[in-house]
Scaffold this active site. Structure first.
Site, PDB file in Angstrom:
ATOM      1  N   ASP A   1     -43.929 -49.179  17.246  1.00  0.00           N
ATOM      2  CA  ASP A   1     -42.529 -50.343  17.159  1.00  0.00           C
ATOM      3  C   ASP A   1     -42.341 -49.022  16.303  1.00  0.00           C
ATOM      4  OD1 ASP A   1     -40.702 -50.099  20.377  1.00  0.00           O
ATOM      5  OD2 ASP A   1     -39.452 -50.445  18.717  1.00  0.00           O
TER       6      ASP A   1
ATOM      7  N   ASP B   1     -42.696 -45.107  13.824  1.00  0.00           N
ATOM      8  CA  ASP B   1     -41.662 -44.083  13.688  1.00  0.00           C
ATOM      9  C   ASP B   1     -42.062 -42.596  14.239  1.00  0.00           C
ATOM     10  OD1 ASP B   1     -38.951 -42.989  14.123  1.00  0.00           O
ATOM     11  OD2 ASP B   1     -38.621 -43.722  12.066  1.00  0.00           O
TER      12      ASP B   1
ATOM     13  N   TYR C   1     -31.119 -34.493  26.075  1.00  0.00           N
ATOM     14  CA  TYR C   1     -31.937 -35.348  26.925  1.00  0.00           C
ATOM     15  C   TYR C   1     -32.991 -35.247  28.069  1.00  0.00           C
ATOM     16  CZ  TYR C   1     -33.433 -39.637  28.817  1.00  0.00           C
ATOM     17  OH  TYR C   1     -34.373 -40.955  29.231  1.00  0.00           O
TER      18      TYR C   1
ATOM     19  N   THR D   1     -32.847 -51.749  31.804  1.00  0.00           N
ATOM     20  CA  THR D   1     -33.222 -52.519  30.535  1.00  0.00           C
ATOM     21  C   THR D   1     -32.410 -52.658  29.875  1.00  0.00           C
ATOM     22  OG1 THR D   1     -33.281 -50.126  29.066  1.00  0.00           O
ATOM     23  CG2 THR D   1     -35.365 -50.876  30.217  1.00  0.00           C
TER      24      THR D   1
HETATM   25  N1  LIG Z   1     -33.976 -47.352  31.337  1.00  0.00           N
HETATM   26  C1  LIG Z   1     -34.235 -45.641  31.613  1.00  0.00           C
HETATM   27  O1  LIG Z   1     -33.142 -45.748  32.707  1.00  0.00           O
HETATM   28  C2  LIG Z   1     -34.631 -44.986  31.559  1.00  0.00           C
HETATM   29  C3  LIG Z   1     -34.488 -44.008  32.600  1.00  0.00           C
HETATM   30  C4  LIG Z   1     -35.788 -42.883  32.294  1.00  0.00           C
HETATM   31  C5  LIG Z   1     -36.400 -42.941  31.251  1.00  0.00           C
HETATM   32  N2  LIG Z   1     -36.072 -43.755  30.145  1.00  0.00           N
HETATM   33  C6  LIG Z   1     -37.394 -43.824  29.355  1.00  0.00           C
HETATM   34  O2  LIG Z   1     -37.957 -44.870  29.074  1.00  0.00           O
HETATM   35  C7  LIG Z   1     -38.163 -44.732  27.960  1.00  0.00           C
HETATM   36  C8  LIG Z   1     -37.528 -46.346  27.456  1.00  0.00           C
HETATM   37  O3  LIG Z   1     -36.936 -46.734  27.886  1.00  0.00           O
HETATM   38  P1  LIG Z   1     -36.139 -48.423  27.721  1.00  0.00           P
HETATM   39  O4  LIG Z   1     -35.418 -47.814  28.974  1.00  0.00           O
HETATM   40  O5  LIG Z   1     -36.942 -49.338  27.860  1.00  0.00           O
HETATM   41  O6  LIG Z   1     -35.537 -48.348  26.981  1.00  0.00           O
HETATM   42  P2  LIG Z   1     -35.419 -49.443  25.428  1.00  0.00           P
HETATM   43  O7  LIG Z   1     -34.322 -48.904  24.378  1.00  0.00           O
HETATM   44  O8  LIG Z   1     -35.555 -50.558  26.197  1.00  0.00           O
HETATM   45  O9  LIG Z   1     -36.666 -49.584  25.398  1.00  0.00           O
HETATM   46  C9  LIG Z   1     -37.167 -48.146  24.292  1.00  0.00           C
HETATM   47  C10 LIG Z   1     -38.015 -48.673  22.501  1.00  0.00           C
HETATM   48  O10 LIG Z   1     -38.609 -47.570  21.874  1.00  0.00           O
HETATM   49  C11 LIG Z   1     -38.216 -47.489  20.769  1.00  0.00           C
HETATM   50  N3  LIG Z   1     -37.651 -46.468  19.811  1.00  0.00           N
HETATM   51  C12 LIG Z   1     -36.622 -46.293  19.952  1.00  0.00           C
HETATM   52  N4  LIG Z   1     -36.766 -45.230  18.579  1.00  0.00           N
HETATM   53  C13 LIG Z   1     -38.332 -45.296  18.600  1.00  0.00           C
HETATM   54  C14 LIG Z   1     -38.574 -44.557  17.475  1.00  0.00           C
HETATM   55  N5  LIG Z   1     -38.016 -43.634  16.675  1.00  0.00           N
HETATM   56  N6  LIG Z   1     -40.263 -44.837  17.118  1.00  0.00           N
HETATM   57  C15 LIG Z   1     -40.980 -45.784  17.477  1.00  0.00           C
HETATM   58  N7  LIG Z   1     -40.499 -46.514  18.367  1.00  0.00           N
HETATM   59  C16 LIG Z   1     -38.966 -46.332  18.762  1.00  0.00           C
HETATM   60  C17 LIG Z   1     -36.997 -49.125  20.801  1.00  0.00           C
HETATM   61  O11 LIG Z   1     -36.986 -49.891  19.365  1.00  0.00           O
HETATM   62  C18 LIG Z   1     -37.810 -49.968  21.986  1.00  0.00           C
HETATM   63  O12 LIG Z   1     -38.416 -51.005  22.053  1.00  0.00           O
HETATM   64  C19 LIG Z   1     -37.346 -44.007  26.679  1.00  0.00           C
HETATM   65  O13 LIG Z   1     -38.393 -42.364  26.700  1.00  0.00           O
HETATM   66  C20 LIG Z   1     -36.283 -43.699  28.067  1.00  0.00           C
HETATM   67  O14 LIG Z   1     -36.268 -42.357  27.623  1.00  0.00           O
HETATM   68  C21 LIG Z   1     -35.984 -44.913  30.178  1.00  0.00           C
END
Ligand SMILES: NC(=O)c1ccc[n+]([C@@H]2O[C@H](COP(=O)([O-])OP(=O)(O)OC[C@H]3O[C@@H](n4cnc5c(N)ncnc54)[C@H](O)[C@@H]3O)[C@@H](O)[C@H]2O)c1
Length: 268
Positions: A37, A66, A158, A193
């Site tokens: 992360d 990253d 997105y 989240t």
């Molecule tokens: N939460 C939702 O409703 C939802 C719905 C559909 C899809 N998603 C997808 O699920 C995934 C996780 O989302 P989440 O809600 O847990 O978000 P979150 O923000 O809680 O977690 C995302 C994590 O990714 C890390 N991150 C961000 N950019 C990064 C990078 N460039 N390199 C490495 N790490 C990086 C962040 O530090 C964080 O730990 C994402 O791909 C998001 O698009 C989320």
């Protein structure tokens, strides 16, 4: 369940939300987990919460990664493979929507490219780095997409990037299948989240869900664990919506709501 005993999983985005839940689930099922992360302090916190971080013999390691930077991804995957001597699963969770003007409201090429870079090129960088280590029977790649990649819910950049993951998975499934590596996508609906903290919380969307609630990170972690495990040994190239039914019949759902039905009645 001990589906991942002796196996090593590299999980991006593991510091928060869905990624942290996935790392916890895989670890609970016996995996050694690499928590990759940009937020290394939080990733280290998750690793420590698993009880056996850092020291030799531990099954959880936080690494800086990253996914928008190929050198960073290569270094993180190299460190993981070097430390544990193998890699059995790549789980790319890192990603997310970025704030930008609408497509026809001033969005720049940089806005578009930034979102696609994080959500589509980022996972590609992870696959490129991890594939040579995974290339043997039982290897698995799981990419986290979104229902936005399967139907229109807004945010074209997105959504297009997440849709691209399904095509990527199909092509990689064909390419890597003969090496014994499976490639699949989990497409979550609304998940509780931190990303919803600034948008009034996720629960206002619950009525849209036939099952009467939004998802929890653990709902997605369970699907990730399934697709990464041998239980899915003959599953590759698919996109699995894990969405409380929101894709099943959104129009019918809206109609029922307009007719006065509550989410609870619909679920029961
Ligand atoms: N939460 C939702 O409703 C939802 C719905 C559909 C899809 N998603 C997808 O699920 C995934 C996780 O989302 P989440 O809600 O847990 O978000 P979150 O923000 O809680 O977690 C995302 C994590 O990714 C890390 N991150 C961000 N950019 C990064 C990078 N460039 N390199 C490495 N790490 C990086 C962040 O530090 C964080 O730990 C994402 O791909 C998001 O698009 C989320």
């Amino acid at each position: 369940m001990d589906r991942f005993a002796g196996r090593v999983a590299f999980v991006t985005g593991a510091a928060h939300g869905i990624g942290a839940a996935a790392a916890r689930r895989l670890h609970a099922e016996g995996a050694t987990v690499v928590l990759a992360d940009v937020d290394t302090a939080a990733a280290d916190g998750v690793a420590r919460s698993l009880g056996d971080a850092s020291g030799d013999g531990g099954r959880a390691l936080a690494v800086a990664c990253d996914i928008t930077d190929a050198a960073s991804v290569d270094a993180a995957v190299g460190a993981a493979a070097g430390r544990f001597g193998r890699l059995d699963a790549l789980v790319n969770v890192a990603g997310g929507a970025r704030p930008h003007p609408g497509l026809l409201d001033g969005m720049t090429d940089d806005d578009w490219a930034g979102t696609v870079d994080l959500n589509l090129a980022g996972p590609v960088r992870c696959v490129r780095a991890a594939a040579p280590h995974l290339a043997r029977q039982g290897g698995a790649i799981v990419l986290v997409g979104s229902v936005n990649g399967l139907q229109s819910f807004g945010d074209e950049a997105y959504s297009a990037a997440k849709a691209g993951l399904s095509s990527l998975a199909q092509n990689l499934a064909v390419r890597l299948g003969p090496s014994g590596v499976r490639v699949n996508v989990v497409a979550p609906g609304t998940i509780r989240t931190r990303v919803w903290d600034t948008q009034g919380g996720p629960d206002r969307l619950a009525p849209l869900y036939p099952l009467g609630r939004v998802g929890e990170p653990e709902d997605i972690a369970a699907a990730i664990a399934y697709l990464a495990s041998d239980d899915a040994a003959w599953v590759t190239g698919v996109t699995l919506p894990v969405d409380g039914g929101v894709l099943a019949g959104p129009l019918a759902r809206l109609t029922r709501l307009e007719e006065g039905e509550t989410g609870q009645e619909a679920a029961g």
